[in-house]
Design an enzyme around this catalytic site. Structure first.
Site, PDB file in Angstrom:
ATOM      1  N   CYS A  43       0.639  -1.273   0.107  1.00 13.36           N
ATOM      2  CA  CYS A  43       0.001   0.127  -0.003  1.00 13.36           C
ATOM      3  C   CYS A  43       0.744   1.135   0.054  1.00 13.36           C
ATOM      4  O   CYS A  43       0.742   2.179  -0.813  1.00 13.36           O
ATOM      5  CB  CYS A  43      -0.911   0.118   1.084  1.00 13.36           C
ATOM      6  N   CYS A  48      -1.486   1.822  -2.998  1.00 13.04           N
ATOM      7  CA  CYS A  48      -2.394   2.852  -2.823  1.00 13.04           C
ATOM      8  C   CYS A  48      -1.805   4.112  -2.925  1.00 13.04           C
ATOM      9  O   CYS A  48      -2.250   5.150  -3.441  1.00 13.04           O
ATOM     10  CB  CYS A  48      -3.145   2.463  -1.554  1.00 13.04           C
ATOM     11  N   LYS A  51      -0.084   5.412  -5.949  1.00  9.00           N
ATOM     12  CA  LYS A  51      -0.962   5.258  -7.203  1.00  9.00           C
ATOM     13  C   LYS A  51      -1.815   6.496  -6.883  1.00  9.00           C
ATOM     14  O   LYS A  51      -2.350   7.189  -7.926  1.00  9.00           O
ATOM     15  CB  LYS A  51      -1.599   3.981  -7.152  1.00  9.00           C
ATOM     16  N   TYR A 178      -9.446  -3.618 -11.557  1.00  8.31           N
ATOM     17  CA  TYR A 178      -9.224  -2.153 -11.216  1.00  8.31           C
ATOM     18  C   TYR A 178      -8.071  -1.388 -11.202  1.00  8.31           C
ATOM     19  O   TYR A 178      -7.810  -0.304 -11.534  1.00  8.31           O
ATOM     20  CB  TYR A 178      -9.718  -1.974  -9.627  1.00  8.31           C
ATOM     21  N   GLU A 182      -7.556   1.767 -13.591  1.00  7.63           N
ATOM     22  CA  GLU A 182      -6.724   2.818 -13.053  1.00  7.63           C
ATOM     23  C   GLU A 182      -5.498   3.539 -13.652  1.00  7.63           C
ATOM     24  O   GLU A 182      -5.259   4.581 -13.825  1.00  7.63           O
ATOM     25  CB  GLU A 182      -6.610   2.605 -11.317  1.00  7.63           C
ATOM     26  N   HIS A 467     -27.639  21.245  -1.138  1.00  4.93           N
ATOM     27  CA  HIS A 467     -27.710  21.716  -2.505  1.00  4.93           C
ATOM     28  C   HIS A 467     -26.866  22.846  -2.796  1.00  4.93           C
ATOM     29  O   HIS A 467     -26.714  23.680  -1.829  1.00  4.93           O
ATOM     30  CB  HIS A 467     -29.240  21.983  -2.693  1.00  4.93           C
ATOM     31  N   GLU A 472     -26.663  15.133  -3.331  1.00  3.52           N
ATOM     32  CA  GLU A 472     -28.008  15.154  -2.912  1.00  3.52           C
ATOM     33  C   GLU A 472     -29.034  14.277  -3.778  1.00  3.52           C
ATOM     34  O   GLU A 472     -29.911  14.118  -3.238  1.00  3.52           O
ATOM     35  CB  GLU A 472     -28.417  16.694  -3.223  1.00  3.52           C
TER      36      GLU A 472
END
Length: 484
Positions: A43, A48, A51, A178, A182, A467, A472
């Site tokens: 990681c 992670c 990356k 993934y 990625e 908002h 939302e």
């Protein structure tokens, strides 16, 4: 005081192993940890963290034209990989130092050496030393693998990306998971011409089908040459078919990262330009080929089976709900167990291990409803069941909306976002939430809390919207798009 040298010996200095070692030491246990590579593991050093920094770097490309659409006068810049890469290495050095400091501060003894299991309560270090421990925790992680095909040794794996001294002009990425997607988005954003082959019908297998389709469309819209249902028929160095020679374009072998006990790189050589023929008939030469075709646990030559630890057919260590192996004194956490291969999960498994073994509080690991994100462009955030999984389980309502967000719409961008809730018809419980949008990872972390708590669609409905935001829409969808 036990007869062992240590109460706990951890093999592996990744996020899970380091957390378990530190927390165990805080209970007063005598703890040692061995790591033969850089502290921080996949990681922090080759996953992670670097990356995500590359994701940030690649995202600035689209900010230039967007800023002009909002009235800013500026010129497109040029990305300088050496400048970014130098700073990246400095940051990884800093993080590794932080991990070492945390261990030292916790009283954990560090061995910068490869370690293997020598028995139920014994660990052997590569330098010939041995140590005994009341418990052994294996947290050695996993490694990227190459496909079994001719000349695969000339291709790169994900570890190698972080060690490139310069960017290639073109790259073929093989895979549709993934990691492949990625890096396709990252490298495209950094100015590399990206082609992607995936043998399946759609990328990101295992994720929600509607979300997968939207991301694939967005990748192609951005200029990634995506070929589905496609694999490599043949590949060989371009020098053998009249292209540039490997000596001209090859990356020096010493510039590549060789990790994980050399399992990822058995027989690997320095990447060179490759001529590739695909099942779709394409024949093309790429500066680099990146294989993102899977990962495997680091269990080879670890002495595990000799000690009585049962290994699964994919090389994973088999454990029970408490992360205990078939040898009562030996536990395993993280990717080496091939359960849910995510850093936060490995950390949770390490914490549960300490609760069980050193705090006399048996704690099974909870692998249900884990939020996760895929850092493509746009991102995918997901928690719970996909629509496909849920409709196989029970009758459901699907609440879904897709639209052009305000920011991009104003700038004339075609990008669309997706907000999707999977709801049980019987209980009104939200079974899954899927978001495709910029910063979807940030949104799903918060939505994941509600889903983990068992929130119903009525709970979402009675929450007042913020908002104007993209998120939302999660609380304003009143009628199901469809039922199944």
């Amino acid at each position: 005081m036990s007869d062992y040298d240590y109460d706990l010996f951890v093999i592996g200095g990744g996020s899970g192993g380091v957390r378990a070692a530190r927390v165990a030491a805080s209970t007063g246990a005598r703890v040692a940890l061995a790591e033969d590579n850089r502290m921080g593991g996949t990681c922090v050093i080759r996953g992670c963290v670097p990356k995500k920094l590359m994701v940030f770097a690649s995202s600035f490309r689209e900010m230039m034209p967007e800023a002009r659409a909002y009235g800013w006068e500026l010129e497109d810049g040029q990305f300088e990989w050496p400048r970014f890469h130098e700073k990246l290495e400095v940051e990884l050095d800093r993080l590794e130092a932080v991990y070492r400091k945390l261990l030292d501060g916790s009283g954990v003894e560090i061995f910068d050496s490869r370690a293997k299991v020598a028995g139920p309560n014994s660990v052997a270090l590569a330098d010939g030393r041995t140590a005994s421990a009341g418990h052994i925790l294996v947290a050695t992680g996993g490694h990227p693998i190459r496909p079994e095909m001719a000349n695969a040794r000339f291709g790169m794996v994900s570890d190698d990306i972080f060690h490139m001294k310069e960017l290639p002009k073109s790259i073929l990425i093989v895979g549709g998971g993934y990691i492949a997607c990625e890096f396709a988005c990252i490298l495209h954003g950094l100015g590399v011409e990206v082609t992607q082959f995936y043998r399946g019908a759609q990328i990101l297998r295992g994720f929600d089908g509607e979300a997968r389709g939207l991301i694939a469309d967005a990748m192609e819209e951005r200029g990634i040459d995506l070929h589905l249902g496609t694999n490599i028929v043949e590949m060989r160095p371009a020098s053998e078919v009249g292209g540039k020679s490997g000596a001209e374009m090859g990356m020096p072998a010493e510039e590549l990262g060789r990790h994980d006990h050399d399992e990822a790189d058995a027989g690997a050589v320095a990447p060179v330009p490759m001529w590739v023929k695909g099942t779709n008939g394409m024949e093309k030469t790429f500066d680099r080929v990146l294989f993102a075709t899977g990962r495997a646990p680091n269990t080879r030559d670890m002495g595990l089976e000799e000690a009585g630890v049962e290994i699964g057919r994919r090389g994973e260590i088999l454990v029970d709900e408490y992360s205990r192996t078939t040898v009562p004194s030996i536990y395993a956490i993280g990717d080496v167990t091939n359960r849910v291969n995510l850093t936060p999960v490995a950390i949770r498994e390490g914490m549960a291990f300490v609760e069980t073994v050193f705090k006399d509080n048996p704690t099974p690991v909870d692998h249900e409803l884990i939020p996760s994100a895929v850092f493509t462009q746009p991102e995918l955030g997901t928690v719970g069941l996909t629509e496909e999984e849920a409709r196989e389980q029970e009758p459901i309502d699907v609440y879904c909306t897709s639209f052009r967000p305000m920011r991009g719409s104003f700038a004339g961008k075609p990008d669309r976002v997706l907000m999707k809730l999977i709801v049980s018809k019987q209980t009104d419980k939200v079974l899954g939430c899927h978001i495709v949008a910029d910063e979807a990872g940030e949104m799903i972390q918060l939505a994941g809390i509600a889903v983990k708590m068992g929130a119903t669609k009525a709970d979402f409905d009675r929450t007042v919207a913020v908002h104007p935001t993209m998120a939302e829409e999660l609380v304003t969808m009143r009628d199901p798009m469809r039922s199944a």
